[in-house]
Design a protein around this motif. Structure first.
Motif, PDB file in Angstrom:
ATOM      1  N   GLN A 123       0.832  -1.199   0.000  1.00 34.12           N
ATOM      2  CA  GLN A 123       0.000   0.000   0.000  1.00 34.12           C
ATOM      3  C   GLN A 123       0.867   1.248   0.000  1.00 34.12           C
ATOM      4  O   GLN A 123       1.759   1.389   0.837  1.00 34.12           O
ATOM      5  N   LEU A 124       0.592   2.142  -0.925  1.00 33.40           N
ATOM      6  CA  LEU A 124       1.349   3.384  -1.035  1.00 33.40           C
ATOM      7  C   LEU A 124       1.004   4.316   0.115  1.00 33.40           C
ATOM      8  O   LEU A 124      -0.147   4.370   0.568  1.00 33.40           O
ATOM      9  N   ASN A 125       1.995   5.048   0.577  1.00 32.39           N
ATOM     10  CA  ASN A 125       1.859   6.026   1.663  1.00 32.39           C
ATOM     11  C   ASN A 125       1.392   5.387   2.967  1.00 32.39           C
ATOM     12  O   ASN A 125       0.534   5.922   3.666  1.00 32.39           O
ATOM     13  N   THR A 126       1.978   4.252   3.277  1.00 32.00           N
ATOM     14  CA  THR A 126       1.725   3.595   4.556  1.00 32.00           C
ATOM     15  C   THR A 126       3.031   3.527   5.333  1.00 32.00           C
ATOM     16  O   THR A 126       4.110   3.735   4.782  1.00 32.00           O
ATOM     17  N   PHE A 127       2.910   3.255   6.603  1.00 34.68           N
ATOM     18  CA  PHE A 127       4.096   3.127   7.430  1.00 34.68           C
ATOM     19  C   PHE A 127       3.818   2.138   8.542  1.00 34.68           C
ATOM     20  O   PHE A 127       2.674   1.812   8.843  1.00 34.68           O
ATOM     21  N   ARG A 128       4.902   1.681   9.141  1.00 34.04           N
ATOM     22  CA  ARG A 128       4.781   0.788  10.300  1.00 34.04           C
ATOM     23  C   ARG A 128       6.011   0.995  11.171  1.00 34.04           C
ATOM     24  O   ARG A 128       7.123   1.141  10.671  1.00 34.04           O
ATOM     25  N   ILE A 129       5.784   0.999  12.469  1.00 35.86           N
ATOM     26  CA  ILE A 129       6.877   1.108  13.440  1.00 35.86           C
ATOM     27  C   ILE A 129       6.688  -0.018  14.436  1.00 35.86           C
ATOM     28  O   ILE A 129       5.630  -0.119  15.062  1.00 35.86           O
ATOM     29  N   ASP A 130       7.687  -0.862  14.565  1.00 39.23           N
ATOM     30  CA  ASP A 130       7.641  -1.971  15.514  1.00 39.23           C
ATOM     31  C   ASP A 130       8.709  -1.764  16.578  1.00 39.23           C
ATOM     32  O   ASP A 130       9.906  -1.824  16.279  1.00 39.23           O
ATOM     33  N   TYR A 131       8.268  -1.517  17.804  1.00 41.71           N
ATOM     34  CA  TYR A 131       9.174  -1.371  18.943  1.00 41.71           C
ATOM     35  C   TYR A 131       9.347  -2.740  19.602  1.00 41.71           C
ATOM     36  O   TYR A 131       8.367  -3.439  19.839  1.00 41.71           O
ATOM     37  N   PHE A 132      10.571  -3.084  19.924  1.00 40.13           N
ATOM     38  CA  PHE A 132      10.864  -4.352  20.595  1.00 40.13           C
ATOM     39  C   PHE A 132      11.163  -4.163  22.070  1.00 40.13           C
ATOM     40  O   PHE A 132      11.365  -5.135  22.785  1.00 40.13           O
ATOM     41  N   THR A 133      11.207  -2.915  22.494  1.00 42.79           N
ATOM     42  CA  THR A 133      11.336  -2.558  23.906  1.00 42.79           C
ATOM     43  C   THR A 133      10.383  -1.396  24.161  1.00 42.79           C
ATOM     44  O   THR A 133       9.861  -0.803  23.228  1.00 42.79           O
ATOM     45  N   ASP A 134      10.197  -1.059  25.402  1.00 48.08           N
ATOM     46  CA  ASP A 134       9.310   0.042  25.763  1.00 48.08           C
ATOM     47  C   ASP A 134       9.884   1.350  25.218  1.00 48.08           C
ATOM     48  O   ASP A 134      10.976   1.762  25.615  1.00 48.08           O
ATOM     49  N   PRO A 135       9.171   2.029  24.300  1.00 41.32           N
ATOM     50  CA  PRO A 135       9.720   3.245  23.699  1.00 41.32           C
ATOM     51  C   PRO A 135       9.858   4.414  24.664  1.00 41.32           C
ATOM     52  O   PRO A 135      10.495   5.410  24.339  1.00 41.32           O
TER      53      PRO A 135
END
Length: 127
Positions: free
Chosen positions: A7-19
């Protein structure tokens, strides 16, 4: 993670620890890819994600990987959302190091490239 590559203009952020908790040795991975109309998904972003993760494993940094940022953008986006969050996380000290898995994607958009160079100049502590 791979569903956003289609999908164009999408994003994802995956944190593996408490941000909320700074990771003095924390490493981030940033992936940016374009999506062509004739592709079912961003091959550029998928390849960069795999290469970036392999580099992190090869360098022995897997235990320090704190976050993965992915933007699927058009070149008209000045500051893609995951990129903007990555800068904020670096600025506040959540991570100290980021691997940009596909630098040509940053260079493709001159405004984005200039923004990254200016950010690096202002924040010399960022490796």
């Amino acid at each position: 993670m791979f569903e956003i590559l289609s999908q164009l203009n999408t994003f994802r952020i995956d944190y593996f620890t408490d941000p909320r908790i700074p990771q003095p040795e924390g490493v981030g991975l940033y992936v940016n890819g374009a999506l062509s109309s004739n592709q079912p998904y961003s091959r550029e972003a998928k390849q960069a994600l795999v290469v970036g993760l392999c580099l992190i494993l090869r360098c022995g940094l897997a235990g320090r990987l704190a976050v993965v940022y992915v933007d699927i953008t058009s070149t008209s986006n000045l500051l893609p959302p995951a990129y903007a969050q990555m800068k904020q996380d670096l600025r506040r000290g959540f991570i100290q190091c980021v691997l940009v898995a596909n630098p040509p994607a940053l260079q493709r958009n001159p405004a984005l490239h200039e923004d990254w160079k200016a950010f690096r100049k202002q924040h010399s502590e960022v490796r």
